[in-house]
Design a protein around this motif. Structure first.
Motif, mmCIF file in Angstrom:
data_model
loop_
_atom_site.group_PDB
_atom_site.id
_atom_site.type_symbol
_atom_site.label_atom_id
_atom_site.label_comp_id
_atom_site.label_asym_id
_atom_site.label_seq_id
_atom_site.Cartn_x
_atom_site.Cartn_y
_atom_site.Cartn_z
ATOM 1 N N MET A 14 21.199 40.030 36.502
ATOM 2 C CA MET A 14 21.034 40.438 37.859
ATOM 3 C C MET A 14 20.977 41.955 38.058
ATOM 4 O O MET A 14 20.139 42.560 38.839
ATOM 5 C CB MET A 14 22.110 39.762 38.664
ATOM 6 N N ILE A 15 22.007 42.999 37.473
ATOM 7 C CA ILE A 15 22.227 44.017 37.795
ATOM 8 C C ILE A 15 20.852 44.780 37.074
ATOM 9 O O ILE A 15 20.335 45.738 37.709
ATOM 10 C CB ILE A 15 23.330 44.734 36.934
ATOM 11 N N ARG A 16 20.535 44.453 35.866
ATOM 12 C CA ARG A 16 19.394 45.019 35.124
ATOM 13 C C ARG A 16 17.913 44.492 35.672
ATOM 14 O O ARG A 16 17.232 45.642 35.654
ATOM 15 C CB ARG A 16 19.549 44.549 33.634
ATOM 16 N N LYS A 41 19.508 43.754 47.408
ATOM 17 C CA LYS A 41 19.422 43.161 48.754
ATOM 18 C C LYS A 41 19.006 41.566 48.764
ATOM 19 O O LYS A 41 19.821 41.082 49.166
ATOM 20 C CB LYS A 41 18.758 44.005 49.842
ATOM 21 N N PRO A 42 18.034 41.587 48.216
ATOM 22 C CA PRO A 42 17.735 40.085 48.311
ATOM 23 C C PRO A 42 18.806 39.085 47.395
ATOM 24 O O PRO A 42 18.959 38.015 48.120
ATOM 25 C CB PRO A 42 16.324 39.966 47.480
ATOM 26 N N SER A 43 19.173 39.513 46.159
ATOM 27 C CA SER A 43 20.476 38.797 45.586
ATOM 28 C C SER A 43 21.607 38.689 46.440
ATOM 29 O O SER A 43 22.287 37.630 46.448
ATOM 30 C CB SER A 43 20.619 39.410 44.100
ATOM 31 N N LEU A 94 21.157 35.918 49.187
ATOM 32 C CA LEU A 94 21.081 34.615 48.437
ATOM 33 C C LEU A 94 22.561 34.083 48.427
ATOM 34 O O LEU A 94 22.755 33.037 48.560
ATOM 35 C CB LEU A 94 20.291 34.698 47.091
ATOM 36 N N PHE A 95 23.454 34.859 47.597
ATOM 37 C CA PHE A 95 24.601 34.520 47.161
ATOM 38 C C PHE A 95 25.733 34.403 48.365
ATOM 39 O O PHE A 95 26.743 33.855 48.380
ATOM 40 C CB PHE A 95 25.153 35.274 46.007
ATOM 41 N N VAL A 96 25.457 35.271 49.310
ATOM 42 C CA VAL A 96 26.309 35.313 50.567
ATOM 43 C C VAL A 96 26.198 33.855 51.285
ATOM 44 O O VAL A 96 27.119 33.272 51.632
ATOM 45 C CB VAL A 96 26.087 36.174 51.664
ATOM 46 N N PHE A 97 24.756 33.513 51.364
ATOM 47 C CA PHE A 97 24.596 32.233 52.121
ATOM 48 C C PHE A 97 24.886 31.073 51.098
ATOM 49 O O PHE A 97 25.601 30.097 51.882
ATOM 50 C CB PHE A 97 22.931 31.959 51.998
ATOM 51 N N ILE A 132 27.539 41.946 41.864
ATOM 52 C CA ILE A 132 26.563 42.902 42.620
ATOM 53 C C ILE A 132 27.295 43.709 43.652
ATOM 54 O O ILE A 132 26.499 44.735 43.704
ATOM 55 C CB ILE A 132 25.383 41.892 43.233
ATOM 56 N N PHE A 133 27.896 43.450 44.434
ATOM 57 C CA PHE A 133 28.506 44.088 45.254
ATOM 58 C C PHE A 133 29.232 45.383 44.713
ATOM 59 O O PHE A 133 28.950 46.533 45.365
ATOM 60 C CB PHE A 133 29.661 43.382 46.254
ATOM 61 N N THR A 134 29.727 45.189 43.722
ATOM 62 C CA THR A 134 30.450 46.219 43.030
ATOM 63 C C THR A 134 29.218 47.280 42.350
ATOM 64 O O THR A 134 29.487 48.545 42.825
ATOM 65 C CB THR A 134 31.188 45.965 41.692
ATOM 66 N N ALA A 135 28.320 46.876 41.734
ATOM 67 C CA ALA A 135 27.206 47.915 41.508
ATOM 68 C C ALA A 135 26.425 48.663 42.580
ATOM 69 O O ALA A 135 26.341 49.555 42.690
ATOM 70 C CB ALA A 135 26.133 46.941 40.505
ATOM 71 N N PHE A 136 26.250 47.514 43.776
ATOM 72 C CA PHE A 136 25.701 48.075 44.907
ATOM 73 C C PHE A 136 26.392 49.332 45.435
ATOM 74 O O PHE A 136 25.747 50.215 45.679
ATOM 75 C CB PHE A 136 25.481 46.958 45.791
ATOM 76 N N PHE A 137 27.583 49.078 45.794
ATOM 77 C CA PHE A 137 28.274 50.167 46.507
ATOM 78 C C PHE A 137 28.722 51.279 45.676
ATOM 79 O O PHE A 137 29.064 52.379 45.994
ATOM 80 C CB PHE A 137 29.550 49.497 47.097
ATOM 81 N N LEU A 138 28.960 51.107 44.173
ATOM 82 C CA LEU A 138 29.140 52.431 43.378
ATOM 83 C C LEU A 138 28.036 53.207 43.518
ATOM 84 O O LEU A 138 27.893 54.542 43.334
ATOM 85 C CB LEU A 138 29.311 51.728 41.964
ATOM 86 N N GLU A 139 26.597 52.581 43.499
ATOM 87 C CA GLU A 139 25.542 53.385 43.484
ATOM 88 C C GLU A 139 25.232 54.088 44.760
ATOM 89 O O GLU A 139 24.636 55.029 44.993
ATOM 90 C CB GLU A 139 24.307 52.476 43.156
ATOM 91 N N LEU A 140 26.034 53.527 45.722
ATOM 92 C CA LEU A 140 26.075 54.113 47.392
ATOM 93 C C LEU A 140 26.858 55.209 47.508
ATOM 94 O O LEU A 140 27.239 55.691 48.353
ATOM 95 C CB LEU A 140 25.983 53.203 48.384
ATOM 96 N N SER A 141 27.902 55.486 46.351
ATOM 97 C CA SER A 141 28.866 56.313 46.620
ATOM 98 C C SER A 141 28.724 57.692 45.550
ATOM 99 O O SER A 141 28.500 57.513 44.432
ATOM 100 C CB SER A 141 30.293 55.657 46.250
#
Length: 553
Positions: free
Chosen positions: A399-401, A406-408, A411-414, A451-460
């Motif tokens: 998933m990370i690669r 955002k779409p993923s 999906l998984f929150v739902f 996915i959350f971890t990768a997402f917010f590390l990239e935003l920090s």
């Protein structure tokens, strides 16, 4: 991208990276399993009121010699609707007439009962000893079990609050090394405590240091490896947590006494203290961004030496490092905490991230802390949970690669929120179906967290990464603490926790819309890098192409 070039120079794929990731996995296994240790050390065994005829028999009372245990229970303790002895009440006087097979069961309600004035007797077939049986945390005192959970989670909040700012100001490695030592010592001492209050105090402190380890571990591993290691680091840390769940179930099955289990889980942290002193370097990114180029050169020489690049060890100087890094190297006094609040883009990331992490972990802990509600063997449930999480986390690497963030996430929150809603309508008698729904929810939240971890590390940005991750982790621990307290409302409305666990993540998923896509982008080093990602799609595409050029094999 200058940092990626420098790390390639010292070796971005070698023994050092393998060693760092491997040690990070081992520490992650123990720290994640320690987090849910109270599922077993605070397990509630089957119990009933203590009765003198059964638990302290008088040899002179010959009248009881020919009676079975079941008969004595029937005469001493009222039965619940399922035909089992009541857990919190007993007859004020022995009711010998109930031994008559012709006696009417309808008159039992008229018999006088009283609380368990002489304490409780516990079944030791599942747990030899827990803090519940040690300090009688049952019946009117059962809320103290959840209080212990909440105190432990509050310890995590304290550790996170301190570690973020301290790590960004003084470095990642010193805090990680000291926390391993403190956690080991406090955890072992926790197994010797004589009172519940001292137990809660030591658990509060030890959990604070565990949270420091968890917060700094992924950052230091991520910041001493190149961008092409990011999926490996995130996935391996997530997998280590899932292996920790399996490991916890196995050890808890082998060690049924809560004190021994506490000692077993505390000892490895002392070993990790020794290894982390030798095997980890200080974060290269942090050293460069805070202007510590001389120490960064020293740490890069260590990496190059471990990776077998002796020529780099001889030629790597502070001047050469500065020339390669260029504008990325900034003075230390650029570190200003007020920029987190004043800068609108950083503030937006923190606000949205706080809400998303809180809601997700709030619902996730509702699963984990109430695992006994599945009605099956708690050891099997724990093992299955860890196994499902492990295999579902393998997909995080993919998933990370290959998939946009955002779409993923949507999906998984739902899927995760829906699993809680569905579980409300599954009767308790349908144990297998309840377990399947539970495991589906665990699989989706496992992927979501990766996915959350990768997402917010990239935003920090590097200069604030530990502080921002600590803020997000505060949201996680706060969500876990509130989740434990929400479980206490089951006695008023049994479905209320499930409704809250399902609805909240679905409602807060709208926050994802206010954040930029970060797929295939490198870690940001400065606030300017983050601002460019918000304001310019062209900049994001340029960074993606540069990342692919630098990390291609």
């Amino acid at each position: 991208m200058a940092f990626e070039d420098v790390l390639q120079w010292a070796g971005d794929t070698g023994c050092f990276q393998v060693l760092a990731v491997s040690l990070g996995v081992l520490i992650g296994v123990m720290s994640s399993s320690y987090e849910f240790l109270e599922n077993f050390t605070a397990g509630i065994p089957e119990h009933r009121c203590s009765v003198h005829l059964l638990d302290n028999p008088n040899p002179e009372a010959n009248v009881t010699l020919n009676l079975t245990v079941e008969a004595l229970l029937r005469a001493s303790i009222p039965m619940d609707p399922n035909g089992k002895p009541e857990q919190c009440r007993r007859f004020r006087q022995i009711q010998w007439q109930l031994l008559d097979p012709n006696a009417s069961a309808g008159n039992n309600a008229e018999l006088e009962t009283e609380p368990c004035l002489d304490g409780w007797t516990y079944d030791q077939s599942v747990f030899t000893s827990t803090i519940v049986s040690e300090w009688d945390l049952v019946c009117n005192y059962q809320s103290f079990k959840y209080l212990a959970h909440s105190i432990t989670l509050m310890g995590y909040l304290l550790g996170i609050t301190v570690s973020g700012f301290t790590s960004d100001r003084y470095g990642r490695k010193p805090l990680l090394v000291f926390s391993c030592l403190a956690c080991g010592v406090l955890s072992i001492c926790c197994g010797f405590v004589p009172t519940f209050s001292i137990y809660c105090t030591l658990k509060f402190l030890s959990s604070a240091f565990v949270s420091v380890i968890q917060t700094n571990l992924i950052i230091i591993v991520l910041e001493v490896t190149a961008a092409n290691w990011k999926p490996v680091v995130v996935a391996s840390q997530l997998l280590s947590g899932n292996v920790g769940h399996i490991f916890l179930g196995g050890l808890a099955y082998a060690f049924r006494d809560w004190r021994r289990l506490q000692w077993v889980f505390g000892s490895p942290f002392l070993i990790f203290f020794l290894f982390s002193c030798c095997c980890f370097t200080e974060s290269i990114r942090w050293l460069l961004v805070t202007g510590k180029t001389q120490q960064a050169a020293k740490e890069l020489k260590k990496i190059a030496y471990i990776n077998g690049k002796k020529d780099v060890v001889q030629n790597l100087t502070t001047e050469a490092l500065i020339s390669k890094m260029g504008e990325v190297t900034v003075p230390r006094n650029h570190f200003q905490m007020k920029q987190i609040i004043v800068n609108p883009i950083i503030f937006r990331i923190i606000l949205c991230g706080f809400i998303l992490w809180f809601s997700s972990v709030f619902s996730s802990y509702g699963h984990i802390l109430d695992i006994q509600s599945l009605g099956q063997d708690i050891f099997t449930s724990q093992l299955l949970m860890g196994t499902v999480n492990f295999f579902s986390s393998l997909s995080v690497f993919f998933m990370i690669r290959h998939v946009n963030r955002k779409p993923s996430l949507f999906l998984f929150v739902f899927l995760f929120g829906s699993s809680h809603i569905v579980a409300i309508f599954v009767p308790k008698e349908m144990h297998i179906l309840r377990l399947v729904v539970f495991l589906m929810g665990r699989a989706t939240i496992s992927i979501l967290m990766g996915i959350f971890t990768a997402f917010f590390l990239e935003l920090s940005p590097t200069i604030f990464r530990s502080t921002m991750l600590s803020i997000f982790t505060v949201a996680m621990r706060l969500g876990g603490t509130v989740s434990a307290l929400v479980l206490m409302t089951k006695q008023y409305f049994i479905h209320l926790p499930g409704i809250l666990y399902g609805v909240l993540p679905l409602a807060t998923s709208v926050c994802i819309l206010f954040l930029p896509e970060t797929f295939n982008l490198p870690l940001a080093d400065t606030i300017k890098d983050i601002e460019n990602r918000f304001r310019s799609k062209t900049t994001r595409e340029k960074q993606r192409r540069e990342l692919l050029r630098t990390t291609e094999c």
